[in-house]
Enzyme design. Structure first.
Site, short mmCIF file in Angstrom:
data_model
loop_
_atom_site.label_atom_id
_atom_site.label_comp_id
_atom_site.label_asym_id
_atom_site.label_seq_id
_atom_site.Cartn_x
_atom_site.Cartn_y
_atom_site.Cartn_z
N ASP A 349 -2.38 5.76 -3.24
CA ASP A 349 -3.30 4.81 -2.63
C ASP A 349 -3.47 3.56 -3.47
O ASP A 349 -3.55 3.63 -4.70
CB ASP A 349 -4.65 5.48 -2.39
N THR A 350 -3.58 2.44 -2.77
CA THR A 350 -3.54 1.12 -3.38
C THR A 350 -4.17 0.14 -2.41
O THR A 350 -4.23 0.40 -1.22
CB THR A 350 -2.05 0.72 -3.61
N VAL A 351 -4.62 -1.02 -2.91
CA VAL A 351 -4.93 -2.13 -2.00
C VAL A 351 -4.05 -3.31 -2.35
O VAL A 351 -3.79 -3.57 -3.53
CB VAL A 351 -6.42 -2.54 -2.02
#
Length: 530
Positions: A349-351
């Site tokens: 998960d990342t933005v």
């Protein structure tokens, strides 16, 4: 032109400025920051900080970031490596003495010194315009006053209930009713708000020295970690020279290793050896993309590491000779079976944030805690979610990416930037850990090979080779006929565990003086402009 009878959305179009993020609140804040006199760098940092509050599973101030920046719309792209290093006392022997063959996720040994806050403060000091406390003010407000839970945030949170329940601090903050907050419920993080307020007032020292650092260090050491206050005080990111390749008349820029951006360029180099024609979802085209990815990822896992601690052959990875050799191995009659063994990280998960302002400063910004909620460990008084980026290290002696003191691990998170003719054309990025290098190549190919608009390219069905063998995860929207033909050629097509990755991008139309943006439909976010 878009098929308006199809259930998707149009690209965003504007004249002056634009932001594209995976959360509506972050996009809106980025625009508000620019309306208040901030520039694209201010807006990107503000949006990332907001997402650390409203998307806590995807990112946090206890994570890392990488940034590409085009000042004034030029092709002189600046790169910043904001990834952290291991504690000075952490060695391969430490793992061997405990009989470990991989770095455990929910353990202090997975926590490298977080690099995001050092990167934010350095980039703001060098390239920002608005006062830093004003940049962080929206994130502080969301953390303190609360934010409504959006659908994708809830979905990802729900999957991590067991991990969060295993840490008393995480359970107290993120499972306030003994469960993940539901869609529409309001969640608050007062500890995070206080920490952000300290950082707003004191800069990097508010995180890397004093009470916040003491909180993180004492908690990690209580769990058996080797982190020290000296490790945190010494944490520094670096301006680095981007790596780049030419693709169909455009120059694609990436951050160099320890990130995997160079592998996105290798995939593009392989794809450039094939003519793009017909249906982009045809079996032949998918076959080529799958094999290019498998070959490039094999090279990544054998060669990519922290260049300060290992010899990374960057010239060879970008050479025509390597691309020619790997492209020649692809046989459209059947899947390759003779590949090097993989040791790839899984989906994470990342933005990712794209911002372009009125002066055409363009920012490609990515911030991550790796797994959803990172380690699932949370420092008790500061509310910092501690990432698990150290899981990307190898524990094999002699491997370029083997764990060592003060070393950065192989990183999956990669921002991208496109230039042509002396000007920036597009900041872009793709979320999704292991998928990201393929995602970069997939997006660029669909836009420049097939002439798709950004939203069309982002919305296309996705697939990704699994580690080892010929297994390929595919979203359920992949055309059945293409999946069947790939199976006939020797690939094993299996359903993806969930939506694959996410993307944002903004194209600059220099001729018309406008901006065109796309944002990931698999997440909650949006592209909006002024």
């Amino acid at each position: 032109m878009r098929n308006f009878e199809k259930a998707t959305r149009s690209v965003a179009v504007s004249r002056h400025a634009m932001a594209a993020t995976s959360h509506p609140s972050a996009t809106l804040v980025a625009l508000q920051i620019m309306e208040a006199g901030g520039n694209a760098m201010d807006a990107a940092i503000a949006a990332s900080a907001v997402q650390c509050a409203v998307e806590p599973g995807s990112t946090g101030i206890g994570g890392d970031c990488f940034v590409l920046f085009s000042p004034g719309g030029s092709d002189k792209v600046i790169a910043y490596n904001g990834s952290g290093r291991t504690p000075a006392a952490l060695t391969l022997e430490w793992f061997n003495e405990r009989g470990l063959t991989e770095v455990p996720r929910q353990s202090p040994s997975a926590v490298t010194i977080p690099g995001a806050i050092d990167a934010w403060t350095r980039l703001h000091a060098d390239h920002g315009r608005l006062a830093f406390d004003k940049v962080l003010a929206p994130a502080i407000r969301f953390a303190e006053e609360g934010y409504a839970i959006s659908p994708r945030v809830h979905r990802d949170w729900l999957l991590e209930e067991e991990v969060l329940a295993a840490d008393e601090n995480a359970a107290r903050i993120f499972l306030p009713a003994g469960r993940a907050p539901r869609i529409g419920e309001v969640h608050r993080q007062p500890e995070l708000a206080a920490t952000l307020r300290r950082i707003a007032a004191e800069g990097r020292d508010g995180f890397y020295t004093g009470p916040v650092a003491e909180d993180m260090v004492s908690y990690l050491r209580s769990l058996g970690g080797l982190h020290t206050m000296e490790d945190f005080a010494a944490a520094r990111g670096d301006y680095v020279t981007p790596v780049a390749t030419d693709f169909r008349g455009y120059t694609i820029h990436e951050c160099p290793p320890n990130g995997q951006g160079i592998i996105a360029l290798l995939i593009l180099n392989i794809l450039s050896r094939f003519e793009a024609k017909g249906d982009p979802q045809s079996p032949d085209r998918l076959h080529i993309e799958i094999e290019a990815t498998r070959l490039a990822y094999a090279a990544r896992d054998a060669l990519v590491a922290d260049p300060d601690k290992a010899d990374v052959p960057m010239d060879e990875l970008l050479s025509d000779g390597l691309a020619d050799r790997l492209a020649a191995m692809i046989d459209l009659r059947h899947a390759l079976t003779d590949l090097p063994p993989f040791e790839m990280p899984l989906h994470r998960d990342t933005v990712y944030i794209s911002v372009v302002d009125r002066d055409r400063n363009a920012v490609s910004f990515i911030n991550s805690v790796f797994d959803s909620f990172g380690t699932g460990l949370v420092a008790p008084r500061s509310g910092v979610v501690l990432h698990n980026r150290g899981q990307s290290f190898s524990l094999k002696a002699g491997h370029p990416n083997v764990v060592a003191p003060l070393k950065r691990p192989l990183h999956t998170i990669i921002p991208g930037m496109v230039t042509r003719g002396g000007r920036v054309e597009m900041p872009f990025g793709v979320m999704g850990g292991y998928y990201q290098a393929l995602g970069h190549a997939h997006l660029i190919s669909k836009v420049f090979d097939y002439g798709m608009d950004l939203q069309e390219a982002i919305d296309l069905p996705r697939l990704i080779p699994r580690s080892g063998g010929t297994f390929v995860e595919a979203e359920h929207t992949l055309p059945a006929a293409s999946a069947q033909e790939l199976e006939r050629r020797g690939f094993s097509i299996v359903p993806a565990e969930g939506p694959i990755g996410g993307a944002q991008a903004i194209c600059i139309d220099w001729e018309n003086g406008t901006l065109i943006g796309g944002s990931e439909s698999r997440k909650d976010g949006i592209a909006l402009g002024l």
